[in-house]
Design an enzyme around this catalytic site. Sequence first.
Site, PDB file in Angstrom:
ATOM      1  N   SER A 290      40.188  40.329  40.266  1.00 43.75           N
ATOM      2  CA  SER A 290      39.775  39.709  41.517  1.00 43.75           C
ATOM      3  C   SER A 290      39.363  40.754  42.549  1.00 43.75           C
ATOM      4  O   SER A 290      38.411  41.493  42.341  1.00 43.75           O
ATOM      5  CB  SER A 290      40.900  38.810  42.040  1.00 43.75           C
ATOM      6  OG  SER A 290      40.445  37.969  43.072  1.00 43.75           O
ATOM      7  N   MET A 291      40.083  40.863  43.662  1.00 41.96           N
ATOM      8  CA  MET A 291      39.762  41.872  44.657  1.00 41.96           C
ATOM      9  C   MET A 291      39.752  43.266  44.052  1.00 41.96           C
ATOM     10  O   MET A 291      38.994  44.137  44.466  1.00 41.96           O
ATOM     11  CB  MET A 291      40.779  41.809  45.807  1.00 41.96           C
ATOM     12  CG  MET A 291      40.520  42.859  46.864  1.00 41.96           C
ATOM     13  SD  MET A 291      41.706  42.869  48.205  1.00 41.96           S
ATOM     14  CE  MET A 291      41.011  44.234  49.174  1.00 41.96           C
TER      15      MET A 291
ATOM     16  N   HIS B  21      41.006  30.799  38.184  1.00 42.03           N
ATOM     17  CA  HIS B  21      41.002  32.196  38.623  1.00 42.03           C
ATOM     18  C   HIS B  21      42.145  32.997  37.982  1.00 42.03           C
ATOM     19  O   HIS B  21      41.918  34.070  37.427  1.00 42.03           O
ATOM     20  CB  HIS B  21      41.122  32.232  40.155  1.00 42.03           C
ATOM     21  CG  HIS B  21      40.881  33.573  40.744  1.00 42.03           C
ATOM     22  ND1 HIS B  21      39.716  34.283  40.557  1.00 42.03           N
ATOM     23  CD2 HIS B  21      41.662  34.354  41.550  1.00 42.03           C
ATOM     24  CE1 HIS B  21      39.776  35.436  41.207  1.00 42.03           C
ATOM     25  NE2 HIS B  21      40.950  35.490  41.808  1.00 42.03           N
TER      26      HIS B  21
ATOM     27  N   ASP C  54      36.652  28.720  37.537  1.00 43.07           N
ATOM     28  CA  ASP C  54      37.215  29.502  38.640  1.00 43.07           C
ATOM     29  C   ASP C  54      36.681  28.961  39.964  1.00 43.07           C
ATOM     30  O   ASP C  54      35.499  29.119  40.278  1.00 43.07           O
ATOM     31  CB  ASP C  54      36.835  30.974  38.473  1.00 43.07           C
ATOM     32  CG  ASP C  54      37.565  31.897  39.434  1.00 43.07           C
ATOM     33  OD1 ASP C  54      37.952  31.433  40.518  1.00 43.07           O
ATOM     34  OD2 ASP C  54      37.724  33.090  39.101  1.00 43.07           O
TER      35      ASP C  54
ATOM     36  N   TRP D  37      44.267  39.973  45.325  1.00 40.22           N
ATOM     37  CA  TRP D  37      44.742  39.520  46.640  1.00 40.22           C
ATOM     38  C   TRP D  37      45.345  38.133  46.488  1.00 40.22           C
ATOM     39  O   TRP D  37      44.766  37.301  45.768  1.00 40.22           O
ATOM     40  CB  TRP D  37      43.527  39.460  47.572  1.00 40.22           C
ATOM     41  CG  TRP D  37      43.767  38.941  48.949  1.00 40.22           C
ATOM     42  CD1 TRP D  37      43.997  39.684  50.076  1.00 40.22           C
ATOM     43  CD2 TRP D  37      43.758  37.577  49.393  1.00 40.22           C
ATOM     44  NE1 TRP D  37      44.132  38.870  51.175  1.00 40.22           N
ATOM     45  CE2 TRP D  37      43.999  37.555  50.778  1.00 40.22           C
ATOM     46  CE3 TRP D  37      43.574  36.356  48.747  1.00 40.22           C
ATOM     47  CZ2 TRP D  37      44.058  36.391  51.527  1.00 40.22           C
ATOM     48  CZ3 TRP D  37      43.641  35.180  49.478  1.00 40.22           C
ATOM     49  CH2 TRP D  37      43.882  35.204  50.859  1.00 40.22           C
TER      50      TRP D  37
END
Length: 266
Positions: A86-87, A244, A215, A19
């Site tokens: 991530s997402m 990240h 992160d 995202w």
Amino acid sequence: RLFTKVWGEGKPVVLIHGWPLTADTWDSVALALANDGYKAISYDRRGFGRSDQPWNGYNYDTLSDDLADIMKATGATQDATIIGFSMGGGEVARYMTRHAGKGLIKAGLISSIVPYMLKTDDNPNGVKEDVLNEMVKGMKTDRAAFMKDFLKDFYGVKKAKNPVSDAYLQRSWNMCMMAGLRPTLACAEAFAYTDFRDELQAFEVPTLVIHGTADETVPIDATGRPAADGIKHAKFIEYDGAPHGLFATHKEQFIKDIRGFVAQDV
């Protein structure tokens, strides 16, 4: 309609973006895997990039169903590896439970939100709800400006040893702004409030977990480290000092680690 790219031929590797970006963030990895003799499959999540923007479906049950549909449509139904950034880690986890990991031989969680991002009494290392509320407020007030600032933390521009270029930040911002406002907000709620802790035991395949120690977007102590501890076949790699967006800041090492993991015999 979900925009999908299929590069190469061979055992399938499905790459799920984070995202609020698009499948294009996986291009360098997809090219390397295709050149190695794999079928690299990447797609824009519903509501993002070049995919349709329906009103509903921005929850992990539906998103994992979308993943299953992509796998079926591209022939990734056996000997498949799925890797979520991530997402996208949430789709991987929910595919393990909702779809019983059908057809998989390996999985990957990269800078992933799994198992749980939100700070609670029993998840003290998570992100405070106030931070998430401020994100929502910023997006509703001026999403373009919010994303400019968000991406600087995403790639650790001020702290990373290998910061991305201004041109790369602009490219990422362009991807962010391709998403609809409704999907952007709804998916932020999904990844912030979905608790995957009870789903770690469903990972029955070798799983690569990569996370940066610096992160600030998805803290490693709430996600990467407990995920690696809770998944019985996990291989955990920490990138010291990485933010990240380590797929960009640590590109060469990241591609090497992904290629090596995918190539290992099961």
